[in-house]
Enzyme design. Structure first.
Site, short mmCIF file in Angstrom:
data_model
loop_
_atom_site.label_atom_id
_atom_site.label_comp_id
_atom_site.label_asym_id
_atom_site.label_seq_id
_atom_site.Cartn_x
_atom_site.Cartn_y
_atom_site.Cartn_z
N LYS A 215 91.74 60.08 61.98
CA LYS A 215 92.63 58.91 61.88
C LYS A 215 92.82 58.56 60.42
CE LYS A 215 89.34 55.81 60.61
NZ LYS A 215 89.30 55.14 59.29
N VAL B 113 83.38 65.13 56.53
CA VAL B 113 82.36 64.18 56.99
C VAL B 113 82.24 63.01 56.01
CG1 VAL B 113 79.91 63.93 57.55
CG2 VAL B 113 81.12 66.05 58.13
N ALA B 114 82.08 61.79 56.58
CA ALA B 114 81.86 60.58 55.78
C ALA B 114 82.92 60.42 54.70
CB ALA B 114 80.46 60.59 55.15
N GLY C 35 86.19 58.79 55.50
CA GLY C 35 87.14 57.73 55.80
C GLY C 35 88.16 58.11 56.84
N GLY D 182 85.92 60.84 61.76
CA GLY D 182 85.57 62.02 62.54
C GLY D 182 84.43 61.79 63.52
N SER E 63 83.46 58.96 64.91
CA SER E 63 83.92 58.09 65.99
C SER E 63 84.79 58.85 66.98
CB SER E 63 84.70 56.91 65.41
OG SER E 63 83.88 56.10 64.62
N ASP F 162 85.54 51.79 65.18
CA ASP F 162 86.64 52.76 65.21
C ASP F 162 86.77 53.47 66.56
OD1 ASP F 162 87.49 52.36 62.62
OD2 ASP F 162 86.43 54.07 61.78
#
Length: 266
Positions: A9, A86-87, A89, A92, A94, A127
């Site tokens: 997203k 990964v990590a 923003g 992924g 969620s 999220d």
């Protein structure tokens, strides 16, 4: 075995206010799915196992939560094929959790109703409910109260993960926001966002309250009609009217970090 895509997203806008009594901040955020996606494979098993991404905690927690709600042992084998950084923003973890919940719920003799499944997801992270909804959404409250939006989908997205940048944690980003009194002026920024939603005007959305990057200005110099940081970062996105412009920008900026070209997805 069943499989499903777990899309990334974008936060096309993120306006942040004060910390709420429950501990999370008041937000207004515009959420858009992307074609960039992980893949989740899941099948019933003798015991719970999650493979493919050793750092996972959310998919395992999601499956344990579902089993507890359904009154059954958590007996699934899930495999995560990661493509979303990964990590960064892009939500992924969620998305993986929501997708695993849907796949596992379908294996139950008495599946949990959709509304309850979304509530289970909300307990895992603000999220997660977005990935149960269709189309772009306005997230308010802590981000999990959703309202459907009609947004343009005819653009191309360039994602840039700056070389060497990594956020310590989302919590740390919000703590830094509090230290600089970032909530001041929330009502005015929220009003500005609302004004750009009716009708929607992506280029006029206010910049993210949480994070910024000089790469956003560089993306605009390369013809992005909107560029900003997604979520708590550090990934930076540029929206382009056509793929040729996005590819030219990617060629110019690929030395700055990892890049992906993708599109919005309903």
């Amino acid at each position: 075995m069943s499989s499903a895509r777990a899309p990334a997203k974008l936060n096309l806008a993120l306006v942040v206010g004060a910390r709420r009594p429950q501990g999370k901040h008041e937000v207004a955020t515009v959420l858009q799915r992307l074609a960039l996606a992980d893949t989740i494979d899941l099948e019933p098993a003798d015991e719970l196992a999650v493979q493919g991404f050793p750092e996972d905690t959310l998919v395992r927690s999601a499956l344990e939560t579902l089993a507890a709600r359904a009154g059954v042992p958590p007996r699934w084998h899930a495999r995560i094929a990661k493509r979303i950084p990964v990590a960064a923003g892009l939500g992924g973890g969620s998305s993986d959790a929501a997708t695993a919940l849907k796949l596992a719920n379908a294996t139950l003799a008495r599946p949990i109703p959709p509304g309850e499944l979304t509530q289970l997801g909300a307990a895992l992270g603000a999220d997660v409910p977005f990935f149960f909804a269709e189309g772009p959404q306005l997230g308010t409250g802590d981000g999990s109260t959703l309202q459907a939006l009609e947004l343009p989908q005819n653009y191309v997205v360039l994602l840039v993960l700056p070389e060497g940048e990594r956020k310590s944690s989302t919590r740390a980003v919000y703590e830094a926001f509090d230290r600089r009194d970032g909530a001041r002026g929330f009502a005015e920024r929220r009003a500005r966002l609302d004004a750009t939603l009716a009708p929607p005007h992506l280029a006029a959305f206010p910049p993210s309250d949480l994070a910024s990057s000089p790469l956003a200005e560089e993306l605009r110099e390369h013809r992005a009609f909107r560029a900003d940081v997604s979520g708590a970062g550090p990934i930076v996105y540029g929206l382009f009217a056509d793929r040729r412009a996005a590819e030219a920008a990617e060629a110019a900026l690929r030395s700055r970090g990892r890049t992906w070209i993708t599109t919005p997805e309903w």
